[in-house]
Scaffold this active site. Structure first.
Site, PDB file in Angstrom:
ATOM      1  N   GLU A 265       0.813  -1.223   0.000  1.00 43.84           N
ATOM      2  CA  GLU A 265       0.000   0.000   0.000  1.00 43.84           C
ATOM      3  C   GLU A 265       0.844   1.270   0.000  1.00 43.84           C
ATOM      4  OE1 GLU A 265      -3.180  -0.569   2.883  1.00 43.84           O
ATOM      5  OE2 GLU A 265      -3.906  -2.279   1.747  1.00 43.84           O
ATOM      6  N   GLU A 377      -3.977  -9.304  -1.037  1.00 43.73           N
ATOM      7  CA  GLU A 377      -4.466  -9.093   0.332  1.00 43.73           C
ATOM      8  C   GLU A 377      -5.959  -8.866   0.312  1.00 43.73           C
ATOM      9  OE1 GLU A 377      -2.327  -6.206   3.022  1.00 43.73           O
ATOM     10  OE2 GLU A 377      -4.380  -5.722   3.636  1.00 43.73           O
ATOM     11  N   CYS A 379      -9.241  -8.739   3.501  1.00 40.61           N
ATOM     12  CA  CYS A 379      -9.861  -9.116   4.767  1.00 40.61           C
ATOM     13  C   CYS A 379     -11.146  -8.311   4.889  1.00 40.61           C
ATOM     14  CB  CYS A 379      -8.948  -8.845   5.961  1.00 40.61           C
ATOM     15  SG  CYS A 379      -8.687  -7.098   6.313  1.00 40.61           S
ATOM     16  N   ASN A 409     -11.902 -12.082  -9.853  1.00 38.24           N
ATOM     17  CA  ASN A 409     -10.466 -12.119 -10.143  1.00 38.24           C
ATOM     18  C   ASN A 409     -10.146 -13.172 -11.188  1.00 38.24           C
ATOM     19  OD1 ASN A 409      -8.221 -10.599  -8.570  1.00 38.24           O
ATOM     20  ND2 ASN A 409      -9.914 -10.769  -7.124  1.00 38.24           N
TER      21      ASN A 409
END
Ligand SMILES: *[C@@H]1O[C@H](CO)[C@@H](O)[C@H](O)[C@H]1NC(C)=O
Ligand SMILES: *[C@@H]1O[C@H](CO)[C@@H](O)[C@H](O)[C@H]1NC(C)=O
Ligand SMILES: *[C@@H]1O[C@H](CO)[C@@H](O)[C@H](O)[C@H]1NC(C)=O
Ligand SMILES: *[C@@H]1O[C@H](CO)[C@@H](O)[C@H](O)[C@H]1NC(C)=O
Ligand SMILES: *[C@@H]1O[C@H](CO)[C@@H](O)[C@H](O)[C@H]1NC(C)=O
Ligand SMILES: *[C@@H]1O[C@H](CO)[C@@H](O)[C@H](O)[C@H]1NC(C)=O
Length: 537
Positions: A265, A377, A379, A409
């Site tokens: 990030e 990533e 969550c 995806n």
């Protein structure tokens, strides 16, 4: 005598096979609107290794809101000649064409964070081992990938890097991997290496440089400080060499990496814009850092592009200043520079705010077909808590959101999907920045229990069946129905066909799978369910 020995031997073998092969069922506990599965020191559900079904049959696995968790059944494949009379107007006809091929799978996995290690260490050793087995073994969901934070992440009990004590240590002479690496990360990475049937595919991602390399940004060096100077200058050079030191240190501990992301990030400045300790990179800085510093440093140290897969971006599109619409430009700014692109293998992105980027991924694939896409990533319920709160498990929306994201995806060229923390405690912690989140597995160490949430099984619908190098093949429905989606693959070693389908609506759906090589399968799905089909031609 010999006869008796043989009988005994056969009986022993049968007993062993029974013990190894019979699946232990989920011990359900009521969640918000769907159960989660409870594991303790004596009981825990598991899965069987997938074994080839006889010709003319298909194995079906289903997870749904009503409570099934990868429940296995066997269906008959109708022969090609059999004309089907029962198809009604509402039945979807799903045709698989294995002659049209798309991307190959690299893998699925989760992150070996310090927070995961803390939760694993809070349990008796055997239970911690079982969690790694749940994820990485043939009796689990068969992950083959792992992300490893380089130094501390926000999901660490403290903020640290590998060179905090010696200001201006441009030679990195006091660089040292930390107790967290030895106690919280490496033991479980090694365990996963042992447990996985295949090679464990690991990639590293840094959160922060040592603070002496950073400007005291408006929100302090830990949050919003940017790397001092410009690419090509001494701070960027030292930061590039830091990656090499990390790879060497892990290598000398028996852990080798397949890849790296340039920066977790990287973008933006300010709370919520810059992750928790990023470097305040923009796209031109990331481009020039790879070209002038990181790429050459890795290559000189024997980690060149032929050895290690380097990924850019590694960001949630929503984290970008200006929002997810800016993802395409960020990536293209870097990849259109051929001197940078020669060091780069892939585009990593996080699931945060990516609902709007599927068209971008198509376009990026078209322009840069040699660069792979990977979700690195994801969550849910990531938030700052005023007071510590127990995370709510058994929320079916979370299962659906993972099913949608992984499906999208795979439909748009991604070659892998990696979750965030493998395990967290009941508060979704520890995290030095006082953030919390959900994970597929949560640990309650006072009860000596751990809980597998519905998201764990949703991941399994993909990870257990889509082994490395599975190739996506064409699949098409004869009508488009909202919240009904699907993706098909052929596996490399056994040539099995795998179809993952979801029906996230409130009513069941009938459909028919047509594969001209084998025939057709008449089937249906419950409301709010995910299915995986596997058959061998
Ligand atoms: C584990 O859970 C099972 C099923 O709920 C229970 O019968 C058993 O007593 C528990 N074992 C321990 C050690 O808590
Ligand atoms: C991995 O397996 C090897 C060989 O069986 C064993 O020596 C080693 O201790 C194992 N490592 C872990 C972390 O379980
Ligand atoms: C990125 O930041 C650098 C340094 O502040 C600046 O020179 C450059 O113009 C910026 N690039 C973009 C695309 O904003
Ligand atoms: C986290 O919470 C503790 C205790 O309330 C507080 O002292 C600390 O400053 C907080 N840290 C951050 C980064 O918010
Ligand atoms: C953990 O389990 C214990 C014992 O069953 C229970 O009292 C406690 O509330 C649980 N903790 C959390 C955070 O759920
Ligand atoms: C795999 O399946 C395809 C399509 O059914 C078939 O044409 C091919 O011969 C098979 N390959 C192997 C190695 O079995």
């Amino acid at each position: 005598m010999r006869f008796i020995t043989t009988v005994l031997l056969i009986q022993t073998l049968i007993t062993i096979l029974t013990i190894v092969e019979s699946r232990r069922e989920c011990i359900p506990r009521a969640g918000k609107d769907t159960p989660y599965c409870v594991c303790n020191a004596t009981v825990c559900d598991d899965l069987e290794a997938v074994t080839k079904a006889p010709k003319g049959t298909v194995l079906l696995f289903e997870t749904n809101k009503a409570g099934e968790r990868l429940k296995q059944s066997t269906l008959k494949i109708q022969s090609k000649q059999n004309v089907d009379s029962e198809t009604n107007d509402e039945t979807i006809v799903l045709t698989i064409d294995k002659t049209v091929k798309y991307q190959k799978i690299i893998g699925f996995g989760g992150a070996f964070t310090d927070a995961a290690g803390v939760s694993l260490n809070s349990l008796p050793k055997q239970m911690a081992t079982n969690i790694i087995r749940d994820y990485y073994s043939k009796n689990g969901i068969e992950y083959n990938m792992g992300r490893v934070p380089i130094g501390g992440a926000d999901f660490s009990p403290r903020f640290y890097t590998y060179d905090d004590d010696h200001q201006g240590d441009f030679k990195l002479s006091t660089f040292k991997i930390q107790p967290e690496d030895y106690d919280l990360k490496m033991p479980y990475i090694k365990l996963a290496q042992n447990i996985t049937a295949n090679k464990l595919t690991l990639f590293g991602s840094p959160w922060s440089s040592p603070t002496w390399m950073k400007h005291e940004g408006p929100y302090g060096p830990l949050n919003g400080g940017s790397l001092i100077g410009q690419p090509g200058q001494q701070y960027f050079k030292a930061w590039a060499n830091y990656f090499v030191k990390f790879l060497d240190a892990y290598k000398s501990n028996g852990i080798q990496f397949w890849g790296l992301t340039v920066q977790n990030e990287p973008s933006g400045v300010g709370p919520g814009k810059c992750g928790w300790n990023c470097l305040g990179f923009n796209e031109t800085m990331e481009r020039d850092f790879v070209k002038m510093d990181l790429g050459p440093a890795l290559e000189a140290a024997g980690y060149g592009p032929d050895k290690l897969s380097l990924m850019i971006f590694d960001n949630g599109p929503a984290n970008l200043p200006g929002g997810s619409g800016h993802m395409f430009n960020w990536i293209e700014t870097i990849l259109k520079d051929s001197e940078t692109a020669k060091y780069i293998h892939g585009i990593a992105f996080h699931c945060y705010g990516n609902g709007e980027v599927w068209d971008d991924l198509e376009l990026l694939h078209k322009r840069y077909p040699d660069q792979f896409g990977m979700s690195t990533e994801c969550c849910q319920e990531f938030s700052k808590r005023e007071t510590r709160t127990v995370m709510e498990l058994g929320v079916w929306d979370h299962a659906q959101s993972y099913a949608r994201d992984i499906m999208n995806n795979l439909q748009h060229w991604s070659r892998g999907w990696v979750e965030w923390n493998l395990v967290l405690d009941m508060y979704g912690e520890p995290n030095w920045a006082n953030m919390s989140a959900l994970a597929p597995i949560h640990v309650n160490h006072t009860a000596n229990e751990y809980y597998k949430d519905s998201t764990f099984y949703i991941l399994g619908h993909f990870s257990k069946f889509l082994v490395k190098d599975s190739v996506r093949v064409d699949s098409k429905a004869d009508k488009s129905v909202g919240d009904f989606s699907y993706v098909a693959f052929v596996r490399p070693d056994d040539n099995a066909t795998v179809l993952v389908v979801y029906n996230l609506r409130d009513k069941p759906q009938e459909f028919k799978i047509v594969d001209k090589n084998v025939g057709h399968i008449n089937t249906q799905m419950e409301a709010r369910s995910v299915q995986t089909y596997i058959y061998w031609d």
